[in-house]
Design a protein around this motif. Structure first.
Motif, PDB file in Angstrom:
ATOM      1  N   ASP A  93      44.529 -25.653  23.258  1.00  0.00           N
ATOM      2  CA  ASP A  93      45.586 -26.389  22.560  1.00  0.00           C
ATOM      3  C   ASP A  93      44.932 -27.561  21.821  1.00  0.00           C
ATOM      4  OD1 ASP A  93      47.718 -27.877  21.744  1.00  0.00           O
ATOM      5  OD2 ASP A  93      48.432 -28.396  23.764  1.00  0.00           O
ATOM      6  N   THR A  94      44.692 -27.379  20.527  1.00  0.00           N
ATOM      7  CA  THR A  94      43.975 -28.444  19.808  1.00  0.00           C
ATOM      8  C   THR A  94      44.897 -29.619  19.448  1.00  0.00           C
ATOM      9  OG1 THR A  94      44.231 -27.189  17.772  1.00  0.00           O
ATOM     10  CG2 THR A  94      42.099 -27.021  18.862  1.00  0.00           C
ATOM     11  N   CYS A 222      36.820 -32.061  14.934  1.00  0.00           N
ATOM     12  CA  CYS A 222      37.153 -31.424  13.654  1.00  0.00           C
ATOM     13  C   CYS A 222      36.238 -30.215  13.512  1.00  0.00           C
ATOM     14  CB  CYS A 222      36.940 -32.403  12.491  1.00  0.00           C
ATOM     15  SG  CYS A 222      35.228 -32.938  12.314  1.00  0.00           S
ATOM     16  N   ASP A 223      36.542 -29.337  12.559  1.00  0.00           N
ATOM     17  CA  ASP A 223      35.602 -28.261  12.260  1.00  0.00           C
ATOM     18  C   ASP A 223      34.332 -28.908  11.712  1.00  0.00           C
ATOM     19  OD1 ASP A 223      37.480 -26.462  13.051  1.00  0.00           O
ATOM     20  OD2 ASP A 223      38.052 -25.823  11.023  1.00  0.00           O
ATOM     21  N   PRO A 264      27.288 -24.317  13.629  1.00  0.00           N
ATOM     22  CA  PRO A 264      28.575 -24.873  13.224  1.00  0.00           C
ATOM     23  C   PRO A 264      29.515 -24.877  14.432  1.00  0.00           C
ATOM     24  CG  PRO A 264      28.364 -22.612  12.446  1.00  0.00           C
ATOM     25  CD  PRO A 264      27.059 -22.960  13.096  1.00  0.00           C
ATOM     26  N   LEU A 265      30.382 -25.866  14.510  1.00  0.00           N
ATOM     27  CA  LEU A 265      31.363 -25.916  15.596  1.00  0.00           C
ATOM     28  C   LEU A 265      32.758 -25.930  14.996  1.00  0.00           C
ATOM     29  CD1 LEU A 265      29.754 -28.671  17.886  1.00  0.00           C
ATOM     30  CD2 LEU A 265      29.683 -26.195  18.229  1.00  0.00           C
ATOM     31  N   ARG A 266      33.710 -25.504  15.804  1.00  0.00           N
ATOM     32  CA  ARG A 266      35.115 -25.586  15.394  1.00  0.00           C
ATOM     33  C   ARG A 266      35.808 -26.650  16.242  1.00  0.00           C
ATOM     34  NH1 ARG A 266      36.680 -21.651  12.004  1.00  0.00           N
ATOM     35  NH2 ARG A 266      38.834 -22.217  12.381  1.00  0.00           N
ATOM     36  N   LYS A 267      36.867 -27.193  15.696  1.00  0.00           N
ATOM     37  CA  LYS A 267      37.646 -28.173  16.460  1.00  0.00           C
ATOM     38  C   LYS A 267      38.028 -27.572  17.815  1.00  0.00           C
ATOM     39  CE  LYS A 267      41.868 -29.335  15.048  1.00  0.00           C
ATOM     40  NZ  LYS A 267      42.842 -30.047  14.197  1.00  0.00           N
ATOM     41  N   ASP A 288      33.444 -34.669   1.912  1.00  0.00           N
ATOM     42  CA  ASP A 288      34.653 -35.325   2.426  1.00  0.00           C
ATOM     43  C   ASP A 288      34.933 -35.099   3.908  1.00  0.00           C
ATOM     44  OD1 ASP A 288      35.103 -32.684   2.243  1.00  0.00           O
ATOM     45  OD2 ASP A 288      36.807 -32.788   0.879  1.00  0.00           O
ATOM     46  N   ILE A 289      33.949 -34.622   4.668  1.00  0.00           N
ATOM     47  CA  ILE A 289      34.233 -34.413   6.099  1.00  0.00           C
ATOM     48  C   ILE A 289      33.755 -35.628   6.897  1.00  0.00           C
ATOM     49  CG2 ILE A 289      33.794 -32.970   8.139  1.00  0.00           C
ATOM     50  CD1 ILE A 289      33.136 -30.670   6.172  1.00  0.00           C
ATOM     51  N   LYS A 290      34.691 -36.287   7.550  1.00  0.00           N
ATOM     52  CA  LYS A 290      34.304 -37.330   8.504  1.00  0.00           C
ATOM     53  C   LYS A 290      34.091 -36.618   9.830  1.00  0.00           C
ATOM     54  CE  LYS A 290      36.469 -41.323   6.406  1.00  0.00           C
ATOM     55  NZ  LYS A 290      37.452 -42.397   6.530  1.00  0.00           N
TER      56      LYS A 290
END
Ligand SMILES: [Fe+2]
Length: 395
Positions: A93-94, A222-223, A264-267, A288-290
């Motif tokens: 559950d993200t 985040c992703d 790479p990771l996902r949220k 634009d990815i924080k």
């Protein structure tokens, strides 16, 4: 054997030095291949890193035998395997992650407004934002979200696999903004935060002890595609005993630069790794990815954690939230949340005032909290008992 030879060999065994680090010995460790066949519960091996499907892990640990089997497998993955494990989908559950992210954003905004928050030992000012002791700040800001977040079975599983019970959770948020530069390759706390001059004063067995006193983790908020700079790892590098000193030498740093891997990771994914693994945060080349991660540093019951945490204040705040979530959290999730919050070890204490009763170890904050929850204590009664317990421990 001549006495002077014996003494020289002994001194070389006990006193590791930068000069004695050997890149060929290191390569023999770092160039091992992770075999999926050795880790039957893992889903895959990618770039020499073990990947677990968290849904499958959660199903297996519901059985007592299954849990012990997986704990053993993960322990060896950290010790003699790649040293780094990704738990894909650790947070099913993200929404729990998103609510925590909103809390962290507020804390960062407040740090900016009030010009607090301290510095970062790795980054230039402005390239990233840190929340030191995010554990306590998170708990005080939203204890219900804290309970759901740290009730997570994967966080507890990895911590227990490496450190056993009564571990001490600490956490720091790192937000790397676009353009934020990579860290230099390092090992983590304890010896990883000392200079060679200091490290060389510890006998070899302490170089082996340091990695078992903590476990490093990161929850992806985040992703994190590769361009956003997820952590660079060198699998199997944790096994090289003189590695705390080797990292000061240019040939080892060059080897890391040429051979590290990045996934790479996902949220909602969580990665855990042996603190002796060579690693570094990557450069954020995205527009634009924080890149936001909550970095978990979990300490053994027997070690000194890096940060001070007011666990009494956290426990007093979490208690009513756990009562409220009684029907939402499973009993094991409640236990996990308590473990991340309350002190789970009896010592140090004042044995005059806090004698061992019914065993060798006085009652812990975590035991008190579990008992109070089970017995349905009022918040006021629990706060009083917490304060009495803290008072007993004072010299
Ligand atoms: Fe690190």
């Amino acid at each position: 054997m001549k006495t002077d030879n014996l003494q020289k060999l002994r001194a070389d065994r006990i006193w590791l030095t930068e000069d004695s680090c050997d890149i060929d010995d290191f390569r023999a460790q770092a160039e091992r291949t992770t075999s999926l066949a050795d880790y039957p519960n893992a889903a895959s091996v990618e770039k020499n890193v073990l990947i677990y499907d968290s849904r499958k892990v959660r199903a297996s640990i519901a059985e007592v035998d299954g849990k012990r089997t997986i704990l053993a497998e993960i322990c060896e993955a950290f010790a003699d395997g790649p040293g780094v494990v990704v738990f894909a989908g650790a947070y099913e559950d993200t929404d729990v992650i998103d609510r925590a992210s909103a809390i962290f954003e507020n804390i960062i905004a407040e740090q900016h407004r009030s010009s607090t928050g301290g510095g970062d030992h790795f980054a230039k000012a402005g390239a990233n934002d840190r929340i030191w002791n995010s554990l306590e700040k998170h708990c005080l800001a939203d204890p219900e979200n804290f309970a759901e977040y740290y009730g997570n079975p994967i966080i507890a599983l990895a911590s227990q696999a490496w450190l056993g019970p009564s571990y001490q959770m600490t956490a720091q948020v790192n937000r790397v903004n676009p353009g934020g530069a990579a860290q230099s390759a390092h090992r983590d706390y304890h010896l990883g935060f000392q200079s060679s001059e200091v490290i060389q004063q510890f006998p070899a067995h302490v170089h082996k002890l340091s990695p078992v006193l903590t476990l490093q983790g990161a929850v992806a908020h985040c992703d994190m595609p590769l361009e956003s700079g997820p952590t660079l790892f060198l699998p199997h590098s944790q096994a090289y005993v003189p590695g705390y000193l080797a990292l000061k030498r240019p040939e080892f740093r060059a080897y890391f630069d040429e051979n590290h891997v990045q996934l790479p990771l996902r949220k909602g994914d969580v990665v855990f790794f042996n603190p002796a693994l060579f690693h570094a945060a990557g450069t954020n080349r995205s527009a634009d990815i924080k890149r936001v991660a909550n970095l978990l540093q979990v300490s053994s019951a027997f070690g000194r954690a890096m940060e001070t945490v007011d666990r009494q204040r956290m426990s007093a705040t979490l208690f009513p939230a756990l009562k409220k979530l009684k029907n939402k959290l499973s009993p094991s999730e409640t236990v996990n949340a308590i473990a991340a919050c309350a002190e789970g070890y009896s010592f140090p204490t004042n044995l005059d005032r806090d004698p061992p009763v019914g065993g060798m170890a006085p009652k812990t904050q975590a035991q008190l909290m579990s008992e109070a929850l089970a017995a349905g204590w009022s918040h006021a009664a629990f706060e009083q008992a917490l304060s009495d317990l803290a008072e007993k421990k004072l010299s």
